[in-house]
Design an enzyme around this catalytic site. Structure first.
Site, PDB file in Angstrom:
ATOM      1  N   HIS A   1     -46.404   5.547  11.801  1.00 22.11           N
ATOM      2  CA  HIS A   1     -47.595   5.470  12.653  1.00 22.11           C
ATOM      3  C   HIS A   1     -48.264   6.831  12.610  1.00 22.11           C
ATOM      4  O   HIS A   1     -47.729   7.800  13.137  1.00 22.11           O
ATOM      5  CB  HIS A   1     -47.177   5.120  14.084  1.00 22.11           C
TER       6      HIS A   1
ATOM      7  N   LYS B   1     -57.302  -1.097  17.189  1.00 22.08           N
ATOM      8  CA  LYS B   1     -57.649   0.320  17.299  1.00 22.08           C
ATOM      9  C   LYS B   1     -57.202   0.973  16.003  1.00 22.08           C
ATOM     10  O   LYS B   1     -56.054   0.818  15.591  1.00 22.08           O
ATOM     11  CB  LYS B   1     -56.948   0.954  18.508  1.00 22.08           C
TER      12      LYS B   1
ATOM     13  N   LYS C   1     -56.605   4.415  13.877  1.00 20.68           N
ATOM     14  CA  LYS C   1     -56.418   5.852  14.020  1.00 20.68           C
ATOM     15  C   LYS C   1     -57.148   6.551  12.872  1.00 20.68           C
ATOM     16  O   LYS C   1     -56.877   6.272  11.697  1.00 20.68           O
ATOM     17  CB  LYS C   1     -54.931   6.200  13.985  1.00 20.68           C
TER      18      LYS C   1
ATOM     19  N   ASP D   1     -59.735   5.775  17.278  1.00 17.48           N
ATOM     20  CA  ASP D   1     -59.238   6.922  18.049  1.00 17.48           C
ATOM     21  C   ASP D   1     -59.160   8.112  17.104  1.00 17.48           C
ATOM     22  O   ASP D   1     -58.421   8.068  16.117  1.00 17.48           O
ATOM     23  CB  ASP D   1     -57.862   6.616  18.646  1.00 17.48           C
TER      24      ASP D   1
ATOM     25  N   GLU E   1     -62.672   6.810  20.727  1.00 18.65           N
ATOM     26  CA  GLU E   1     -61.787   7.520  21.643  1.00 18.65           C
ATOM     27  C   GLU E   1     -61.628   8.992  21.253  1.00 18.65           C
ATOM     28  O   GLU E   1     -61.358   9.310  20.099  1.00 18.65           O
ATOM     29  CB  GLU E   1     -60.413   6.826  21.638  1.00 18.65           C
TER      30      GLU E   1
ATOM     31  N   ASP F   1     -59.664  10.284  26.581  1.00 19.94           N
ATOM     32  CA  ASP F   1     -58.201  10.153  26.607  1.00 19.94           C
ATOM     33  C   ASP F   1     -57.561  11.495  26.953  1.00 19.94           C
ATOM     34  O   ASP F   1     -57.330  11.803  28.121  1.00 19.94           O
ATOM     35  CB  ASP F   1     -57.669   9.599  25.273  1.00 19.94           C
TER      36      ASP F   1
ATOM     37  N   LYS G   1     -52.978   6.402  31.579  1.00 13.82           N
ATOM     38  CA  LYS G   1     -51.610   6.456  31.068  1.00 13.82           C
ATOM     39  C   LYS G   1     -50.689   7.141  32.062  1.00 13.82           C
ATOM     40  O   LYS G   1     -51.006   8.239  32.545  1.00 13.82           O
ATOM     41  CB  LYS G   1     -51.551   7.251  29.749  1.00 13.82           C
TER      42      LYS G   1
ATOM     43  N   GLU H   1     -53.632  -1.430  25.634  1.00 14.01           N
ATOM     44  CA  GLU H   1     -53.119  -1.221  24.264  1.00 14.01           C
ATOM     45  C   GLU H   1     -51.602  -1.176  24.238  1.00 14.01           C
ATOM     46  O   GLU H   1     -50.983  -0.482  23.431  1.00 14.01           O
ATOM     47  CB  GLU H   1     -53.685   0.093  23.699  1.00 14.01           C
TER      48      GLU H   1
HETATM   49  C1  MUC Z   1     -53.375   7.681  21.818  1.00 14.27           C
HETATM   50  O1  MUC Z   1     -53.847   8.750  21.484  1.00 14.27           O
HETATM   51  O2  MUC Z   1     -54.074   6.872  22.366  1.00 14.27           O
HETATM   52  C2  MUC Z   1     -51.968   4.976  21.820  1.00 14.27           C
HETATM   53  C3  MUC Z   1     -51.994   4.002  20.886  1.00 14.27           C
HETATM   54  C4  MUC Z   1     -51.636   4.584  19.695  1.00 14.27           C
HETATM   55  O3  MUC Z   1     -51.530   4.052  18.621  1.00 14.27           O
HETATM   56  O4  MUC Z   1     -51.441   5.911  19.886  1.00 14.27           O
HETATM   57  C5  MUC Z   1     -51.408   6.159  21.276  1.00 14.27           C
HETATM   58  C6  MUC Z   1     -51.900   7.488  21.632  1.00 14.27           C
HETATM   59 MG    MG Z   2     -55.867   8.209  22.308  1.00 14.32          MG
END
Ligand code: MUC
Ligand code: MG
Length: 386
Positions: free
Chosen positions: A34, A179, A181, A210, A236, A262, A286, A340
């Site tokens: 991940h 989502k 990354k 994000d 994000e 975030d 969170k 999420e």
């Molecule tokens: C984040 O930065 O949001 C949340 C979902 C994911 O894949 O990473 C986290 C951290």
């Molecule tokens: Mg995030």
């Protein structure tokens, strides 16, 4: 006038005393790597808190990290050390049902350490709920929903693998919001990857991204409009957490999709600063950032007062941490962007006998007292760090 629940049932009160707090580090592999812009994981590291009351009831809680102290400053090693040396000694012998008092005691015992504090408070709510036969949500004002729409995160960096993974999740009726990354590669490479995914999934899925703080303001100004063109619904944390004024300028002038705050929002004070700057359309809530279920509601209240939307955030928790979030998310008047909490699904295995249920693109609140979960002792032992 009784000052706590327990005066109503004399005798039970004394048994609500916190008799023991144990912190266990566990490492649970993920089904794939991940990758974020600032870290990558192939296993999740958690601290599982076991809190026992005088009446023998045990509550559980979880503190998650993402790549050690790289997503935020807390690592599982530091979380366990601070619980064992400072937070647990400060709480032993105190009433588990006096949540606000316990919060003040923990604030005096250690600054920040939000993930550690949230894990302990979760275990207190779980134990008190199990003692009273009530779900945690009932101790937080009551549930307005029993399930929450839940997204999945695509984060291998390989668009072919990500499209295949998304198709499997769509086909199984598990997730239809993804989502993605970005920020680990160049913005142009990310745009190309997003275009491939967007074309493949079309209007069968909603896409958000994000950036995890990887862009500066100039890059944001250039690429936020490109994200809007690709059809990205939410962006994000594009810029560093400290740069709220840049986030505000990008929101007002860049002509991109709505922005989700975030890493720039931990405390209610952070939330007020973001609101006063008009820097976000939504905030990711969170436990590891806010320090507990009550504090999460405080941050949500400030956001709502400013008309900022609520998004149920995660740090890839297992069913334990995810259930703690769901119990408080269930009590929020609105949860505009769903959540999420796909975390339990990216692990090779879970830590409870009854993992969370994912069905019809939603994650469902477990029934039963406390968090509604039963710890699996064998799995805990299997994944525990020696
Ligand atoms: C984040 O930065 O949001 C949340 C979902 C994911 O894949 O990473 C986290 C951290
Ligand atoms: Mg995030």
């Amino acid at each position: 006038m009784p000052d706590t629940l327990m005066n109503l049932t004399a005798g039970l009160g004394a048994n609500m005393m916190i008799a023991a707090i144990q912190a266990v580090i566990v490492d649970v592999p993920t089904v794939r790597q991940h990758k974020l812009s600032n870290t990558a994981v192939a296993a999740q590291n958690y601290v599982i808190v076991r809190l026992r009351l005088g009446n023998g009831v045990e509550g559980i809680g979880e503190a998650a990290t993402l790549g050690g102290p790289r997503w935020a400053e807390e690592s599982v090693e530091a979380i366990k050390a601070n619980i064992d040396a400072y937070l647990a000694p400060a709480l032993l012998g105190r009433r588990a049902d006096l949540f606000v008092v316990a919060g003040a005691v923990m604030a005096a015992a250690a600054k920040r350490n939000y993930a550690a504090k949230a894990a302990i408070e979760t275990a207190m709510f779980d134990a008190v709920g199990k003692t009273l036969g009530l779900p945690v949500a009932a101790l937080l004002g009551g549930a307005v929903r029993q399930s929450v729409p839940v997204l999945w995160t695509l984060a291998s960096g390989d668009p072919a693998q990500e499209i295949d993974e998304a198709e499997r999740k769509l086909g199984a009726g598990l997730h239809r919001t993804f989502k993605i990354k970005i920020g680990a590669k160049t913005p142009d490479e990310d745009m190309a990857r997003l275009n491939l995914i967007s074309r493949a999934l079309g209007d069968r899925a909603m896409l958000i991204v994000d950036v995890n703080q990887a862009w500066d303001e100039t890059t944001g100004k250039q690429f936020l409009p490109r994200l809007a063109d690709i059809g990205i619904a939410l962006v994000e944390q594009p810029v560093p957490a400290w740069n709220i004024s840049a986030l505000a300028r990008l929101r007002q002038n860049a002509g991109g999709p709505p922005l989700l705050a975030d890493e720039c929002v931990f405390s209610p004070h952070d939330m007020l600063a973001v609101a006063q700057a008009n820097a976000a359309d939504a905030v990711s809530l969170k436990l590891v950032k806010h320090g507990g279920l009550l504090a999460l509601k405080d941050v949500a209240a400030v956001a709502q007062a400013a008309g900022i939307g609520l998004y149920g955030g995660c740090l890839l928790e297992s069913s334990i941490g995810a259930a703690a979030h769901l119990q408080v998310f269930a009590t929020l008047p609105t949860l505009d962007w769903g959540c999420e909490h796909f975390g339990p699904q990216i692990l090779v295995d879970d830590l409870v006998v009854n993992p969370l249920r994912y069905e019809n693109y939603e994650v469902h609140l477990p029934a039963g007292p406390g968090l509604g979960l039963v710890l699996d002792e064998d799995k805990l032992k299997h994944f525990a760090r020696n």
